[in-house]
Design a protein around this motif. Structure first.
Motif, short mmCIF file in Angstrom:
data_model
loop_
_atom_site.label_atom_id
_atom_site.label_comp_id
_atom_site.label_asym_id
_atom_site.label_seq_id
_atom_site.Cartn_x
_atom_site.Cartn_y
_atom_site.Cartn_z
N SER A 122 -2.06 -14.68 16.82
CA SER A 122 -1.11 -15.73 17.25
C SER A 122 -1.59 -16.38 18.54
CB SER A 122 0.30 -15.13 17.45
OG SER A 122 0.73 -14.47 16.28
N ARG A 123 -2.89 -16.66 18.60
CA ARG A 123 -3.46 -17.17 19.84
C ARG A 123 -3.72 -18.68 19.80
NH1 ARG A 123 -9.02 -18.01 20.14
NH2 ARG A 123 -9.12 -17.15 22.24
N SER A 124 -3.68 -19.27 18.60
CA SER A 124 -4.27 -20.59 18.47
C SER A 124 -3.58 -21.65 19.31
CB SER A 124 -4.32 -20.99 17.00
OG SER A 124 -5.26 -20.18 16.33
N LEU A 125 -2.25 -21.73 19.23
CA LEU A 125 -1.57 -22.77 20.02
C LEU A 125 -1.57 -22.41 21.50
CD1 LEU A 125 0.03 -25.38 20.23
CD2 LEU A 125 2.10 -24.09 19.70
N ALA A 126 -1.20 -21.16 21.81
CA ALA A 126 -1.04 -20.78 23.21
C ALA A 126 -2.36 -20.84 23.98
CB ALA A 126 -0.43 -19.38 23.32
N VAL A 127 -3.47 -20.63 23.29
CA VAL A 127 -4.76 -20.69 23.98
C VAL A 127 -5.54 -21.93 23.52
CG1 VAL A 127 -6.83 -19.41 24.64
CG2 VAL A 127 -4.75 -18.16 24.03
N MET A 155 3.42 -9.47 21.88
CA MET A 155 2.54 -10.17 22.79
C MET A 155 1.63 -11.09 21.99
SD MET A 155 0.55 -6.76 23.99
CE MET A 155 -1.15 -7.12 24.39
N CYS A 156 1.59 -12.34 22.41
CA CYS A 156 0.81 -13.36 21.71
C CYS A 156 -0.18 -13.98 22.67
CB CYS A 156 1.73 -14.48 21.23
SG CYS A 156 2.54 -14.10 19.71
N GLY A 157 -1.00 -14.81 22.08
CA GLY A 157 -1.92 -15.56 22.93
C GLY A 157 -3.07 -14.70 23.40
N LEU A 158 -3.65 -13.94 22.47
CA LEU A 158 -4.84 -13.15 22.82
C LEU A 158 -5.92 -14.06 23.38
CD1 LEU A 158 -5.51 -10.66 19.89
CD2 LEU A 158 -5.00 -10.06 22.25
N ALA A 159 -6.45 -13.88 24.50
CA ALA A 159 -5.89 -13.01 25.54
C ALA A 159 -6.68 -13.27 26.80
CB ALA A 159 -6.03 -11.55 25.16
N PRO A 160 -6.12 -12.91 27.96
CA PRO A 160 -6.92 -13.01 29.18
C PRO A 160 -8.21 -12.19 29.02
CG PRO A 160 -4.62 -12.58 29.69
CD PRO A 160 -4.76 -12.44 28.21
N SER A 161 -9.34 -12.82 29.24
CA SER A 161 -10.62 -12.15 29.01
C SER A 161 -10.73 -10.88 29.86
CB SER A 161 -11.78 -13.09 29.35
OG SER A 161 -11.72 -14.24 28.55
N ARG A 162 -10.26 -10.97 31.08
CA ARG A 162 -10.34 -9.82 31.98
C ARG A 162 -9.57 -8.63 31.40
NH1 ARG A 162 -11.24 -9.71 37.51
NH2 ARG A 162 -11.29 -11.98 37.53
N GLY A 185 -14.43 -12.12 24.92
CA GLY A 185 -13.45 -12.74 25.79
C GLY A 185 -12.28 -13.28 24.99
N GLY A 186 -11.38 -13.98 25.69
CA GLY A 186 -10.19 -14.48 25.02
C GLY A 186 -9.89 -15.94 25.32
N TRP A 187 -10.86 -16.64 25.91
CA TRP A 187 -10.66 -18.07 26.21
C TRP A 187 -10.73 -18.90 24.93
CZ3 TRP A 187 -14.91 -20.27 24.19
CH2 TRP A 187 -16.07 -19.48 24.10
N GLU A 188 -10.49 -20.17 25.04
CA GLU A 188 -10.73 -21.07 23.90
C GLU A 188 -11.26 -22.40 24.41
OE1 GLU A 188 -11.98 -21.76 21.06
OE2 GLU A 188 -10.68 -20.17 20.30
N HIS A 189 -11.90 -23.10 23.49
CA HIS A 189 -12.60 -24.32 23.84
C HIS A 189 -12.08 -25.50 23.03
CE1 HIS A 189 -16.07 -26.61 25.35
NE2 HIS A 189 -16.14 -27.15 24.15
N ALA A 210 -13.20 -28.90 27.41
CA ALA A 210 -12.43 -28.00 28.27
C ALA A 210 -12.42 -26.61 27.68
CB ALA A 210 -11.00 -28.51 28.44
N THR A 211 -12.48 -25.62 28.55
CA THR A 211 -12.18 -24.27 28.09
C THR A 211 -10.92 -23.82 28.80
OG1 THR A 211 -13.59 -23.32 29.80
CG2 THR A 211 -14.55 -23.54 27.61
N LEU A 212 -10.17 -23.01 28.11
CA LEU A 212 -8.90 -22.57 28.65
C LEU A 212 -8.90 -21.04 28.67
CD1 LEU A 212 -5.71 -21.66 28.15
CD2 LEU A 212 -6.11 -23.66 29.59
N GLU A 213 -8.79 -20.51 29.85
CA GLU A 213 -8.67 -19.05 30.00
C GLU A 213 -7.20 -18.76 30.25
OE1 GLU A 213 -11.02 -16.44 29.97
OE2 GLU A 213 -9.25 -15.18 30.19
N PRO A 214 -6.54 -18.04 29.33
CA PRO A 214 -5.10 -17.82 29.53
C PRO A 214 -4.83 -16.94 30.75
CG PRO A 214 -5.90 -16.58 27.63
CD PRO A 214 -7.04 -17.44 28.09
N ASP A 215 -3.78 -17.29 31.49
CA ASP A 215 -3.40 -16.50 32.65
C ASP A 215 -2.83 -15.15 32.23
OD1 ASP A 215 -4.04 -18.62 34.25
OD2 ASP A 215 -1.99 -19.42 34.28
N ASP A 216 -2.09 -15.19 31.14
CA ASP A 216 -1.40 -13.98 30.71
C ASP A 216 -0.99 -14.18 29.25
OD1 ASP A 216 -0.19 -11.51 30.65
OD2 ASP A 216 0.96 -11.83 32.49
#
Lengths: 794, 155
Positions: free
Chosen positions: A555-560, A472-479, A489-493, A634-640
């Protein structure tokens, strides 16, 4: 005045040579240790040689009198000022943990813990004087063995009354995502196959090449901190929380950072003490660790016992998996120490449709260096278990290990697939990756050769190892993070600044330390805004520039983070459109944006984004209401999460007379979704596999019976060299992720997660017919030889 | 203090140094040659590799006074007139670096390797670089870079 004329084509997928290389190959690099400031003082640490002891006296008199020494700080001096180091993950509500001082006040709890700090005018003088600090210790019994510690035989922290920090349980039946594992095991015992194994994930040391370093300048309104860290934004917050310095009075800069692998995802005693020293002396202070200190005191990784029971029916369909873990926390909880096994807990099912699963994990304190994230963080441990067990199942059934995998894996037309751990795998094609890997590897020919060698009794046997992994990559949905006990949290800016000359500044909250974000993010923006790759500058790692961000790990940098960059770029276009319409005297609905230019549909009329940026800068012709800026945040909160996967195949030759293993060939086919820069992806795969091979064959942090690290330098801790590693054949399949707008997944940890079981499975496959069914890691020649003599344990 | 005179990257320096000062610390701290870095304290990692009279040395394993009267080349002395050295170019083209911390030493050692053996095999390259650790790349692209540089006649 205008942007470079050349318009890019297809930046996504372009193997761009990296922008960051220019400084790195010429030595014009900004490492933290390069920072020199007027009047700067240097720190040297006095560290405990004992794993567990009472500190009964610290005599600093001779050190204070030594040449160049400005001050010497002890635990007694700082007891009230140092605060406690933070942990950011709570595995269960009942979790217990000891206080974690930066400098020991009355007891030391691992060998390497700081007991005094010498501050002097030069590094050499600080080092000399550190030898003069005389510390009296009264040794205490030390908890060193993980299993004994779990049974509370000796307490690492007697004040806690137990070594157990937390016991985390996941049960698929209770969670409503699967069946009862005990029922499955009982049924398999009755009519089926039950395989029980115990595996040891040895203790590893991340071993980034740049030792940690920190410079703190207190000589202005704002405290400025240069830090060799993966997480400058975390460091800023924690300096504030721990030392009570208001957050807005702190600036943290991660300049060029020489690798991390999770090892620099931490908030450390050394950071706290350098800030305190700078504050107390009023002078800039620097601390740069030696390699010996780094190996001893920077956090370690892995270190688990894994007890596993797998149940299957007679056809090899897995019906249940039960895992009992002991996870060694070492002496303290670091930022995500308690969460590392939890990140793994959700991946023990791998790529398979296991109907029932239960995991119990006990986090245990010992008097050893604290453990925390190391490349993969939980997922290599999980993948090792499931991939080793699939090989054991295949051996039991007498079928090819790929066949038993295929019987159990999720088929490409079954996605999205809800897993037994409650995750939702969005996409994948395990059949395609495996077919490609088999072909590149020459699987059938190698099996034929293996058979021949077995039949002829060749002293050098051939083994073939398989690993069909996902992660599982793209840490992570904050919820999700919140629900699992993580404090953040797990969003990015991201921000984009459109400069008057048409150049573009991209500000990212990710904090690269080798990953090449300056190049890859430039490609993303060049593609989306239609500007030239060379016209984009990516800024990062300075909290005064990149004010918001959650940094780089998992492994979150690109995906988030990369998707946040695209979101910001989309906002720039959105913002520019009405302005373009006004200046072109057209209706916004009649504008198309393509190749960096707004064009009026059906006419030759148009304006480039660069021209618009200049017009906005001038402001002469803009409506009164229009904002004089095209910049966007922009901030990006990953869906999953995203779920990279792949098939790794490894062929080894094992000399049955010496136990020596040589990797003969290695093929990796990875599916990391859409690839922005294939060159960077391939590099990540190479390096990841190297670290996974290192766990399989070479590396182990070893302590003696008193808790002293005996692999305390690169003489003994075997980071593999070029002569130890093979060349790898890499290839990809491309199944886009559906959880982000570009379809990317993540690649930083994939190689490490996949390769360890591939190599160990290969070693065992080479000698299984000689009666060996396991070899503990690292599979050194001695251990393989010993297993061949009939004694697997060592 | 001992007075030494050293040619570094084409310039002559005369300095007083403590006899115990390591060459790498002299280069970094007194001359500001921070392209050369320190990665260990046992001579294993090779990130501090420079050339002394044209041959590679680990500058953590020499005292500055041992360089007295000699010529030192660091990573900062390779490019001429803004043109990258072919070995630097090969590292860039072949993505032979990630974090870049080992890169200066790796490039200096690769040059030494080609000076001895202008057309090395993959195995000879791997053996020739085994005193230089890299944690990021798995060495594969470093090997490719050295092969490419050798094919282009870089020395």
């Amino acid at each position: 005045m205008t942007a470079t004329e050349e318009r890019p084509v297809a930046e996504i997928g372009n193997p761009r040579r990296r922008k960051e290389d220019a400084r790195l190959i010429t030595g014009r690099t900004r490492w933290t240790d390069n920072v020199v400031l007027p009047g700067m003082l240097h720190l040297a640490m006095v560290r405990s040689p004992f794993a567990h002891a009472r500190v009964t006296g610290v005599d600093t008199e001779s050190a204070r009198a030594a040449s160049g020494v400005v001050t010497v700080l002890t635990g007694a001096d700082l007891a009230d000022e140092q605060g406690g180091l933070p942990f950011a993950w709570t595995a269960t509500p009942e979790q217990v943990q000891p206080d974690h001082p930066s400098i020991a006040v009355d007891t030391v709890n691992f060998a390497g813990e700081i007991v005094a700090v010498v501050v002097a005018r030069s590094a050499a003088e600080a080092c000399d004087a550190a030898d003069l600090v005389d510390v009296d210790y009264e040794e205490l019994p030390a908890a060193l063995d993980l299993k004994a510690a779990a049974a509370d035989e000796v307490l690492a922290h007697p004040g806690l009354g137990t070594n157990v920090s937390a016991t985390f349980v996941y049960d698929s039946a209770e969670a409503g995502h699967g069946g009862e594992v005990e029922t499955a095991i009982a049924a398999a015992r009755d009519d089926g196959i039950v395989i029980e194994r115990e595996f040891r994930q040895q203790r590893l040391i991340p071993s980034f090449m740049e030792p940690r370093s920190i410079v703190v300048d207190p000589t202005s309104e704002q405290l400025t901190v240069w830090d060799s860290t993966q997480v400058p934004h975390f460091v800023k917050i924690f300096i504030s929380l721990v030392l009570g310095i208001p957050e807005h009075k702190i600036r943290v800069i991660a300049p060029d950072v020489g690798g991390g692998f999770g090892g620099k995802l931490q908030f450390t005693p050394e950071e706290v003490l350098t800030v305190i020293a700078a504050r107390r002396t009023g002078k800039p202070c620097k601390y740069s660790e030696t390699r010996s200190e780094s190996l001893m005191a920077a956090h370690h990784g892995r270190d688990q016992w894994q007890k596993v029971t797998l149940a299957a029916d007679r056809d090899g369909n897995v019906t249940g998996l039960k895992v009992d873990l002991l996870a060694n926390m070492g002496a303290y909880l670091g930022l995500v120490s308690a969460g590392v096994p939890i990140l793994g807990a959700l991946m023990y099912n791998g790529i398979y449709k296991f109907p029932a699963y239960r995991l119990s994990c006990t986090n245990v304190f010992t008097n050893l260096t604290w453990t925390d994230a190391y490349r993969g963080a939980g997922r290599p441990e999980a993948t090792f278990v499931v991939e080793r067990m699939m090989d054991e199942l295949a051996a039991q059934l007498g079928v090819d290990p790929l066949e038993v995998r295929e019987r159990n894996w999720i088929k490409h037309n079954e996605f999205p697939f809800p897993t037994v751990t409650g995750l939702r795998y969005d996409s994948g094609n395990y059949e395609a990756a495996t077919a490609k890997a088999k072909e590149l590897f020459g699987y059938d020919d190698l099996r034929a050769e293996q058979l021949k060698r077995r039949e002829s009794g060749d002293p050098v046997q051939l083994g073939i190892g398989v690993s069909t992994y996902t992660e599982m990559c793209g840490l992570a949905p904050s919820r999700w993070l919140g629900s699992m006990g993580y404090v953040g949290g797990g969003w990015e800016h991201a921000s984009i600044r459109m400069l008057p000359t048409g150049k573009v500044e991209v500000i990212t909250g990710t904090s690269p330390h080798g990953q090449g974000h300056e190049t890859a993010w430039s490609q993303l923006v060049a593609d989306r805004l239609g500007v030239a790759f060379e016209d984009v500058e990516v800024l990062h790692g300075d909290t005064q520039v990149a004010g918001r961000g959650l940094d780089t790990y998992g492994s979150r940098s690109l995906a988030v983070g990369g998707m946040a960059v695209l979101a910001a770029a989309d906002k720039v276009i959105e913002k520019a459109k009405p302005i373009a319409a006004q200046l072109l005297e057209a209706n916004a609905d009649d504008l198309d944006f393509s190749g960096g230019r707004f064009g009026v549909r059906g006419t030759e009329s148009g304006m480039t984004l660069g021209e618009l940026a200049f017009a906005v800068f001038q402001g002469h012709k803009l409506d009164g209401g229009a904002e004089r800026s095209l910049d966007a945040d922009a901030t990006l909160e990953p869906d999953d999460f995203s779920f990279p996967h792949g098939t790794h195949l490894c062929a080894v030759e094992v000399d049955t007379e010496t136990g020596a293993t040589t990797i003969r060939s290695y093929v990796s086919v990875d599916d990391v979704g859409i690839v922005v820069n294939p060159l960077i992806v391939e590099g990540q795969v190479h390096g990841g596999i190297a670290q996974g091979i290192a766990q399989a064959l070479f590396e182990e942090a070893v302590h003696d019976e008193t808790g002293t690290l005996i692999t305390g330098s690169f003489v003994d801790y075997l980071v593999p060299s070029s002569a130890d590693l093979p060349s790898i054949e890499t290839a990809r399949t491309e199944t886009p992720a559906t959880t982000n707008q570009l379809g990317v997944k993540g690649v930083g940890e994939a190689g490490t997660i996949a390769s360890t079981p591939a190599v160990v499975n290969a070693v065992i496959d080479a000698v299984r017919h000689l009666g060996v069914s396991d070899v503990p890691m690292p599979c050194t020649p001695y251990r393989v030889w010993k297993a061949l003599q009939g004694g697997a344990e060592s | 203090m001992t007075r030494i005179t050293v040619q570094v990257d084409g310039s002559s320096y005369t300095d007083d140094v403590e006899p115990r000062t390591l060459l790498v610390h002299y280069l970094r701290e007194q001359l500001g040659k921070t392209g050369t870095v320190v990665g260990c304290d046992t001579g294993n990692c090779g990130v501090c590799t420079v050339h002394l009279d044209g041959r590679s040395v680990k500058s953590c394993s020499l005292f500055a006074v041992q360089a007295d009267g000699h010529e030192v080349t660091t990573i900062e002395g390779l490019a001429t007139n803004g043109q990258l050295h072919p070995m630097q170019q090969a590292f860039h083209e072949n993505h032979a670096l990630q974090c870049g911390y080992c890169t200066p030493g790796m490039i200096m050692q690769s040059l030494d390797l080609l000076a001895d053996n202008p057309n090395p095999t993959e195995e000879e390259i791997r053996l020739g670089l085994e005193g230089n650790l890299c944690r990021c790349t798995g060495y594969q692209n470093i090997v490719r870079a050295v092969q490419a540089a050798a094919a282009g006649g870089a020395q």
